[in-house]
Design a protein around this motif. Structure first.
Motif, PDB file in Angstrom:
ATOM      1  N   PHE A 100       0.825  -1.205   0.000  1.00 29.66           N
ATOM      2  CA  PHE A 100       0.000   0.000   0.000  1.00 29.66           C
ATOM      3  C   PHE A 100       0.864   1.260   0.000  1.00 29.66           C
ATOM      4  N   ASN A 101       1.902   1.279   0.838  1.00 25.79           N
ATOM      5  CA  ASN A 101       2.762   2.463   0.910  1.00 25.79           C
ATOM      6  C   ASN A 101       3.469   2.728  -0.416  1.00 25.79           C
ATOM      7  N   LYS A 102       4.002   1.680  -1.033  1.00 22.66           N
ATOM      8  CA  LYS A 102       4.678   1.848  -2.328  1.00 22.66           C
ATOM      9  C   LYS A 102       3.691   2.276  -3.407  1.00 22.66           C
ATOM     10  N   MET A 103       2.521   1.651  -3.406  1.00 21.01           N
ATOM     11  CA  MET A 103       1.507   1.961  -4.405  1.00 21.01           C
ATOM     12  C   MET A 103       1.044   3.414  -4.248  1.00 21.01           C
ATOM     13  N   TYR A 110      -0.842  -2.164 -10.180  1.00 17.47           N
ATOM     14  CA  TYR A 110      -0.110  -2.632  -9.001  1.00 17.47           C
ATOM     15  C   TYR A 110      -0.734  -3.910  -8.444  1.00 17.47           C
ATOM     16  N   LEU A 111      -2.060  -3.899  -8.293  1.00 19.18           N
ATOM     17  CA  LEU A 111      -2.739  -5.064  -7.715  1.00 19.18           C
ATOM     18  C   LEU A 111      -2.676  -6.273  -8.646  1.00 19.18           C
ATOM     19  N   GLU A 112      -2.763  -6.043  -9.944  1.00 22.54           N
ATOM     20  CA  GLU A 112      -2.652  -7.141 -10.910  1.00 22.54           C
ATOM     21  C   GLU A 112      -1.252  -7.758 -10.846  1.00 22.54           C
ATOM     22  N   ALA A 113      -0.247  -6.917 -10.769  1.00 20.61           N
ATOM     23  CA  ALA A 113       1.124  -7.422 -10.668  1.00 20.61           C
ATOM     24  C   ALA A 113       1.319  -8.194  -9.365  1.00 20.61           C
ATOM     25  N   GLN A 114       0.758  -7.694  -8.278  1.00 21.13           N
ATOM     26  CA  GLN A 114       0.864  -8.376  -6.984  1.00 21.13           C
ATOM     27  C   GLN A 114       0.201  -9.751  -7.042  1.00 21.13           C
ATOM     28  N   SER A 116       2.609   5.951  -2.832  1.00 24.55           N
ATOM     29  CA  SER A 116       3.700   6.869  -3.166  1.00 24.55           C
ATOM     30  C   SER A 116       3.920   6.959  -4.679  1.00 24.55           C
ATOM     31  N   THR A 117       4.007   5.798  -5.339  1.00 24.31           N
ATOM     32  CA  THR A 117       4.272   5.767  -6.770  1.00 24.31           C
ATOM     33  C   THR A 117       3.116   6.372  -7.563  1.00 24.31           C
ATOM     34  N   CYS A 118       1.900   5.957  -7.267  1.00 23.83           N
ATOM     35  CA  CYS A 118       0.749   6.437  -8.040  1.00 23.83           C
ATOM     36  C   CYS A 118       0.497   7.925  -7.796  1.00 23.83           C
ATOM     37  N   PHE A 119       0.720   8.394  -6.571  1.00 22.64           N
ATOM     38  CA  PHE A 119       0.517   9.810  -6.307  1.00 22.64           C
ATOM     39  C   PHE A 119       1.551  10.654  -7.056  1.00 22.64           C
ATOM     40  N   SER A 120       2.817  10.236  -6.991  1.00 26.02           N
ATOM     41  CA  SER A 120       3.850  11.026  -7.669  1.00 26.02           C
ATOM     42  C   SER A 120       3.685  10.968  -9.189  1.00 26.02           C
ATOM     43  N   LYS A 121       3.142   9.865  -9.701  1.00 30.93           N
ATOM     44  CA  LYS A 121       2.956   9.730 -11.145  1.00 30.93           C
ATOM     45  C   LYS A 121       1.718  10.476 -11.634  1.00 30.93           C
TER      46      LYS A 121
END
Length: 102
Positions: free
Chosen positions: A31-34, A67-71, A36-41
């Protein structure tokens, strides 16, 4: 010994508390990575509005879905790898039992 003086049996297999803790840590990290990444993108740094624009929302939706599909795919690969490893361990144990029985 437990409170009633009986011998406690240790659970066989993985510790359920350890598994639950590890899973919770994994999802927290995801969740934290998702976020951070999605917000900055997807979120514009220039606007002063409290809400996301329509384009930012759709970008965020797509980013989170990816992200969820990759997970999910990684989880399936790891599950198959664990099943193969368990079969190999069982075959090794069977072989050792067969050789040890001589």
């Amino acid at each position: 010994m437990n409170f009633f003086g009986q011998k406690e049996e240790q659970p066989k297999g993985p510790d359920p508390l350890f598994a639950a803790t590890t899973e919770m840590e994994m999802y927290t990290d995801l969740f934290n990575k998702m976020a951070s990444t999605c917000f900055s993108k997807c979120a514009s740094q220039k606007h002063k509005e409290p809400d996301l624009a329509l384009g930012e929302m759709s970008c965020t939706d797509r980013c989170v879905a990816k992200y969820l599909e990759a997970q999910e795919k990684v989880g399936m690969v790891l599950q198959r790898a664990n099943e193969v490893q368990a079969k190999q361990a069982q075959a090794l144990a069977d072989m050792q039992n067969a050789l040890g029985g001589r």
